[in-house]
Design an enzyme around this catalytic site. Structure first.
Site: not given
Length: 221
Positions: A17, A19
């Protein structure tokens, strides 16, 4: 459960991922969204724990009160997030781990679109990988597994042979639904990670050991 030192991890592909996992944009995102919530009479304490890890448009659709133009609200929030990268920094250990990993072993699966993702990665000093999966190329965003299934396919690996790194519940659920092993990046909020989820504080906890016959070996330090 926190992974113990000297734990050995093996995988054929790493799906990160963005953020909260590779970059820290929490303060920026929360500043922009809290301002919008305050202007629209929304309970920020309700929105906050449900905000991270999902596509921006999905969040606007979920939280916009009756009478608010969803498309206009999205355009405003999107432009604010694209044009403000002040304070975005890499998660501790991210630059070092990515530099050590062979390029063909990892990619990013993010809810951000390509423009937003590349801008934030650049601010953090990370070059976007060529096989990155972004929010606009999937039909269903996290917690749906589509993004991670596509990420595994692009990496030429079965989902169950991939290792997903996530920080938010929606992403953790997406990785698990894809059939992949998930390790959470807990940061300073390990109490928010479910008891049955493996976690580390940040990427300084991992050391790249080897890449042999298509298998990446990492060690928890």
């Amino acid at each position: 459960m926190r992974l113990e030192s000297d734990t050995v991890i093996q995988t054929r592909a790493l799906l990160f991922d963005m953020d909260g996992t590779l970059i820290d944009s929490r303060v920026l995102v929360e500043k922009i969204w809290k301002r919008w919530c305050d202007e629209n009479g929304l309970d920020w304490h309700y929105v906050l724990p449900r905000l991270h890890g999902v596509r921006m448009l999905d969040s606007v659709r979920r939280f916009a009160p009756p009478g608010v133009d969803v498309n206009a609200a999205y355009e405003r929030l999107y432009n604010e997030e694209v044009n403000d990268v002040e304070g975005i920094v890499p998660i501790p250990g991210a630059l070092e781990l990515l530099a050590a990993l062979p390029q063909e072993t990892w990619t990013i699966v993010t809810s951000a679109d390509t423009t937003l993702a590349t801008g934030r990665l650049a601010a953090a000093g990370i070059v976007p990988p060529p096989l990155m999966v972004t929010g606009e190329i999937v039909t269903d965003g996290k917690p749906h597994p589509e993004g991670y299934l596509l990420g595994a396919k692009r990496m030429g690996a079965a989902p169950e042979d991939c290792l997903v790194f996530e920080d938010a519940k929606a992403g953790i659920d997406a990785g698990r639904a894809a059939g992949s092993r998930v390790i959470a990046i807990a940061g300073d909020h390990p109490e928010e990670i479910a008891d049955d989820v493996e976690w580390i504080a940040d990427l300084t906890a991992l050391r790249f050991e080897s890449y042999k016959e298509g298998v990446v070996t990492l060690r928890v330090v």
